[in-house]
Design an enzyme around this catalytic site. Structure first.
Site, PDB file in Angstrom:
ATOM      1  N   ASP A  95       0.914  -1.137  -0.031  1.00  0.00           N
ATOM      2  CA  ASP A  95       0.082   0.078   0.016  1.00  0.00           C
ATOM      3  C   ASP A  95       0.778   1.240   0.086  1.00  0.00           C
ATOM      4  OD1 ASP A  95       1.133  -0.166   2.498  1.00  0.00           O
ATOM      5  OD2 ASP A  95      -0.744  -0.218   3.624  1.00  0.00           O
ATOM      6  N   CYS A 138      -9.465 -29.620   9.130  1.00  0.00           N
ATOM      7  CA  CYS A 138     -10.978 -29.845   8.957  1.00  0.00           C
ATOM      8  C   CYS A 138     -10.834 -31.577   8.283  1.00  0.00           C
ATOM      9  CB  CYS A 138     -11.724 -29.096   8.184  1.00  0.00           C
ATOM     10  SG  CYS A 138     -11.722 -27.496   8.845  1.00  0.00           S
ATOM     11  N   CYS A 169      -8.606 -27.980   4.570  1.00  0.00           N
ATOM     12  CA  CYS A 169      -7.310 -27.980   5.249  1.00  0.00           C
ATOM     13  C   CYS A 169      -7.096 -28.901   6.093  1.00  0.00           C
ATOM     14  CB  CYS A 169      -7.481 -26.662   6.003  1.00  0.00           C
ATOM     15  SG  CYS A 169      -8.198 -26.690   7.539  1.00  0.00           S
ATOM     16  N   ASP A 221      -8.601  -7.343   0.384  1.00  0.00           N
ATOM     17  CA  ASP A 221      -7.803  -7.922   1.176  1.00  0.00           C
ATOM     18  C   ASP A 221      -8.319  -7.426   2.529  1.00  0.00           C
ATOM     19  OD1 ASP A 221      -7.148  -4.781   0.838  1.00  0.00           O
ATOM     20  OD2 ASP A 221      -5.982  -5.031   2.634  1.00  0.00           O
ATOM     21  N   CYS A 226     -14.337 -27.925   4.353  1.00  0.00           N
ATOM     22  CA  CYS A 226     -13.067 -27.295   4.226  1.00  0.00           C
ATOM     23  C   CYS A 226     -11.850 -28.444   3.738  1.00  0.00           C
ATOM     24  CB  CYS A 226     -12.492 -26.471   5.261  1.00  0.00           C
ATOM     25  SG  CYS A 226     -10.946 -25.771   5.415  1.00  0.00           S
ATOM     26  N   HIS A 228      -6.488 -22.406   9.116  1.00  0.00           N
ATOM     27  CA  HIS A 228      -7.952 -22.752   8.730  1.00  0.00           C
ATOM     28  C   HIS A 228      -8.580 -21.629   8.133  1.00  0.00           C
ATOM     29  CE1 HIS A 228     -12.072 -23.975   8.263  1.00  0.00           C
ATOM     30  NE2 HIS A 228     -12.182 -22.760   8.938  1.00  0.00           N
TER      31      HIS A 228
HETATM   32 ZN   LIG Z   1     -10.535 -25.936   7.692  1.00  0.00          ZN
END
Ligand SMILES: [Zn+2]
Ligand SMILES: [Zn+2]
Lengths: 476, 465
Positions: A98, A319, A316, A274, A314, A344
């Site tokens: 930025d 999960c 990841c 963002d 999810c 996560h």
């Molecule tokens: Zn997850």
């Protein structure tokens, strides 16, 4: 037909669209970025607790870094000598910095804006420092990010009166100074930031001025939002500004990070987002999920013995690997292991944008948006008005409630939920426990965080009402 | 119930002739751990600063140290039981639960002095995350049956008693306290052995024991501080406990952190008469030089968080591993040139040092460069490998990734340290004991030649009396 790229450092190709929503590839010096895209914020050259290698595995195409902080430590010359931010962080993908101006809003008490630039008190050494557009670009040229931002005259989004006009006009003058100072157009893309507060006329004037300079502007940001404005104004400003911007250039809505907001902004034509929210909220034990309300507050005792995972969709390792909410409650309530929830949450954001992209490609975008909204707001009473309005504008559903929620909806789905519902004084309106905040406030969070560096923030503190005038609607 | 079913546990080992050095294999139900090896410490079931996806890239993490209070806090042992899960199944995501690793449950936290007392003949007390936890035979056995770790080290009384210098009165008092800790620790062991032999155990544990539960391998704790007499005394009792029950599979030699480095061999001498098929764990003590000394004295496993603590204090390990090159060099003797031990990331000189940690060390210690091996850990490997300058920057800006990245590196370095030691022990050259002694001296010289400030390691003297 695509227009010729404004700089050799950027290519923007749109593959499919669904009304305003679009899936594109933004090719930058450090590889392609798949938009719609969420860009995690690594304030000082690092994501809290997540390594660069993990960010690559999480499929992050672009990471943000804050010029304001990198300018103090280690300083742009040191960063340049280390091979720019990419070299310092060993981050093989893209970076956006930025202008350093945004953080100054938080320091308004300590800063003064003149035509020359912004003078503010350095939080590191206490000295008064002048940041001019030239200096901001010079710093960003040395930091070497793939996308750099023009210094703009930032004011809180709820500001009204002549100060808004002044800021918008100054932003245009400063933009010319930024481009004049830009020494690396061959490998850095300088984005312009559309200002104008909540006033669509001012936004239009700003965009008109930018369009005269469109040849050397590789991409556009929509700034001055997420600062406490009403959601129903927020989305309209995004929607209308997107509609004014040229189709062949990427559109970046600054500081937007709530999943629901991202879905709405994508539906009205934005590409890049963002926010520090997914990471900050993780540190308070809040996990993002496709559940009513959109979050699982793992510190709550009700998860002590909950054997489900945070989000069953999810991918990841937490999960997918069957780590239960019960187990994560243990992690969230005590010191250590907080990185797991951060991991996560980033995975969730990356998955959300991936699903948005896939839905646009498959032509199932409206179905996806509706099913997402019905997950977050399971009942008619839960759906905020601004969501209905935005989805009508986006031609996803002309009347979300009538078309997708049963008319005589049984309010009591879950006793405990019903018990927590409160009647708003005077309105006779039932406030849903699943209502997300009515206002965008994480922008202020971000700023307050800057003031108290190193200090942990509490969860969102609602900003008090300010008499911002309603945006003039420019619906087609 | 006639006799309690035990979890599978097997320890095979061989001793290097003419020395006490052992190499072995600990087999549990869930992993096979070649020894000597590091027990990787965890906090709340996570290796500090190392998320599970990265742990997966550290395949040497086969024995994981689990803190007793992490199970008891907030009644999590009961929650696991109510969900019908073992600690391993409850704590880990699949990617870790599917890996060959075993849980080593212990009372003592290797990273801090958490045994707070007051201890009496029936119970000891430790500081947990949410307050003081009292441990007696019933609560201890209930927890290990509910959570089913592969190994459980028995409760102990472990005061911090420093060795007085030229003060006979203080020494007498200190020795008295050490003797008391030995007897209390043995007393806990006796009570637990007696209880598991009691046919009424299920009733005594009030439902915590179900028919499918098995008894983890029990490791008795060998206290004795710096007193050789007390250590001898403790060894006798540990052997006696083994005679009482075949559930005792190992012993944890604790309190060595209170022994002066030069006295470690002497204090360990009494362990030579320990029953030889017991796995010998060294707890807390964690410098590499002392680890090599302990290996020379027949120790098998090391329960320490030293590499993580160094990371938390801003250091990256770079000391030389026992490679062929170093082995050859040590055959000539301990090199006289300086050897690096750590990189102190905070030093201003590293601001522009855009090289991997080991490369930085090679540049600083040119003469020893060929003894240093480039690191292949997940933090150092390109394209995202961290540089010395990056960690320096992260420390300066108080970014936690400084600790995350250096923890990964340090842990990997320690695991590689053990891998190389095991390889050289397996080669079993005739000069192995001499070389290990020289290696220990080299490491000590390297360590003490650099100033290392362990900010987080302030030793607290706690008087239990
Ligand atoms: Zn997850
Ligand atoms: Zn490494």
């Amino acid at each position: 037909m695509e227009k010729e790229a404004a700089t050799p450092a950027l290519r923007f190709e749109t593959h499919e669209t669904w009304n305003y929503a679009r899936r594109s590839t933004l090719t930058l010096p450090h590889g392609p970025c798949r938009t719609p895209m969420f860009m995690p914020v690594g304030t000082q050259g690092a994501m809290k607790g997540i390594t660069s290698a993990q960010m690559v595995e999480l499929d992050v195409d672009l990471m943000l870094s804050n010029t304001y902080w990198m300018n103090f430590r280690p300083g742009p010359d040191v960063v340049k000598e280390l091979g720019g931010l990419h070299g310092l962080m060993s981050w093989p993908k893209n970076i956006l910095t930025d202008s350093g101006g945004f953080q100054m809003v938080s320091l308004l008490d300590l800063s003064t804006v003149t035509e020359e630039g912004v003078t503010f008190k350095s939080p590191v050494n206490g000295e008064m420092t002048l940041l001019t557009p030239e200096e901001s670009i010079s710093i960003q040229n040395r930091l070497g990010a793939d996308i750099i931002m023009a210094l703009d005259d930032v004011i809180p989004s709820v500001t009204t009166g002549p100060r808004v006009l002044e800021a918008q006009e100054r932003t245009i003058r400063w933009l010319d100074r930024c481009y004049a100072a830009h020494s690396r157009p061959h490998d850095q893309n300088l984005f312009a930031i559309v200002q104008g507060g909540l006033d669509l006329d001012l936004r239009r004037k700003c965009v008109d001025a930018f369009l005269q300079r469109d040849d050397h502007i590789p991409g556009y940001a929509i700034g001055g939002l997420s600062g406490g404005e009403e959601k129903d104004i927020f989305w309209r400003v995004v929607a209308n500004t997107c509609a004014m911007l040229p189709p062949g250039k990427p559109r970046y809505v600054m500081g937007v990070g709530y999943p629901v907001d991202i879905v709405v902004c994508v539906a009205v034509g934005a590409d890049m987002f963002d926010c520090v929210y997914p990471c900050r909220t993780a540190r308070f034990g809040t996990a993002l999920a496709d559940v009513p309300g959109g979050v699982v507050q793992l510190r709550s005792d009700k998860f002590t013995n909950d054997q489900t995972v945070i989000d069953k969709n999810c991918k990841c390792f937490i999960c997918k690997g069957g780590m239960t909410r019960s187990r994560l409650h243990q992690v969230a309530c005590q010191e250590g292991g907080g990185e797991l929830i951060t991991y996560h949450n980033i995975a969730y954001m990356m998955n959300l944008t991936a699903r948005l992209r896939a839905a646009i490609t498959n032509g199932t975008f409206p179905q996806f948006v509706i099913s997402f909204m019905k997950t977050i707001f399971p009942r008619r009473v839960d759906v905020p008005d601004w969501i209905c309005n935005a989805l009508a504008y986006a031609k996803i559903s002309s009347n979300l409630l009538e078309e997708h929620y049963p008319a005589n909806e049984q309010l009591v789905i879950d006793d405990s939920v019903f018990m927590t519902m409160v009647k708003e004084a005077g309105s006779g309106h039932i406030k849903s426990p699943y209502h997300v905040k009515d206002r965008n406030i994480h922008g202020f969070q971000k700023m307050r965080n800057v003031v108290k560096e190193g200090e942990e923030e509490g969860e969102e503190v609602p900003k008090e009402k300010t008499g911002g005038k309603k945006a003039k609607m420019e619906m087609e | 119930m006639t006799s309690l079913a035990q979890m599978p546990f097997q320890f095979t080992y061989s001793t290097v002739p003419g020395s006490c050095i052992r190499s072995g294999l600990v087999k549990t139900a869930t992993s096979e751990v070649p020894t000597p090896a590091l027990i990787v410490p965890m906090t709340k079931g996570v290796i500090p600063h190392v998320t599970y996806d990265i742990q997966l890239k550290l395949p040497e993490s086969k024995m994981l140290g689990l803190l007793y209070t992490d199970l008891c806090d907030l009644d999590y042992d009961r929650i696991m039981r109510s969900q019908n899960k073992t600690a391993r199944e409850f704590l880990f995501p699949e990617i870790i639960a599917q890996q060959p690793n075993s849980l080593f449950l212990r009372i003592r936290d290797p990273s801090t002095t958490n045994i707070v007392g007051p201890a009496n003949g029936k119970q000891t007390a430790v500081q947990g995350g949410t307050g003081k936890v009292r441990i007696d035979s019933t609560s201890f056995l209930s927890t290990i049956f509910r959570t089913q770790p592969c190994i459980a080290s028995l409760p102990c009384d472990e005061p911090i008693v420093e060795e007085p210098v030229n003060d006979p009165e203080a020494e007498k008092k200190a020795l008295k306290r050490i003797r008391k800790s030995v007897m209390q620790t043995i007393g806990y062991g006796d009570q637990i052995i007696e209880m598991i032999k009691n046919p009424k155990l299920p009733e005594l544990l009030n439902g915590a024991l179900t028919p499918s539960d098995r008894l983890p391998a029990l490791f008795s704790v060998l206290e004795g501080g710096w007193s050789i007499d007390s250590r001898e005394h403790a060894v006798k009792h540990v052997n006696r406990l083994c005679d009482l029950s075949d559930a005792i599979k190992g012993t944890v030699v604790s309190g060595l952190d209170q022994v002066k480095p030069e006295n470690i061999s002497a204090v360990l001498a009494p362990t030579k008469v320990l029953k030889s098929d017991l796995v010998r764990v060294v707890s807390v003590l964690g410098t590499p030089d002392s680890i090599v000394t302990c290996i020379l004295n027949g120790m098998d496993l090391f329960d320490t968080s030293y590499p993580i603590q160094l990371a938390e204090c801003g250091y990256g390990l770079v000391f030389p591993l026992l490679t062929d090159a170093l082995y050859a060099a040590l055959q000539v003797g301990v090199p006289s040139y300086p050897i690096p031990f750590v990189i102190n990331f905070s030093l201003p000189q590293f601001q522009l040092q855009n090289t991997p940690f080991v490369t930085t060390a090679k540049q600083l210690f040119e003469e020893s460069a060929e003894l240093l091996q480039d690191c292949t850990c997940p933090a150092c490997t390109a394209p995202t490998g961290a540089s010395t300058a990056y960690i320096h920057h992260l420390i300066n800006t108080h970014e936690m990734n400084a600790v995350v990245l250096s923890s990964i590196h340090n842990l990997h370095h320690y695991q590689a340290f053990f891998t190389h030691l095991r390889a050289k022990i397996a080669e079993n050259k005739p000069d192995l004991p001499t070389i290990l002694l020289a290696y220990s001296q080299l490491l000590q010289k390297a360590r003490t030649s650099q100033e290392i400030v362990m900010n987080k390691l302030g030793k607290e003297y706690k008087n239990f009396e």
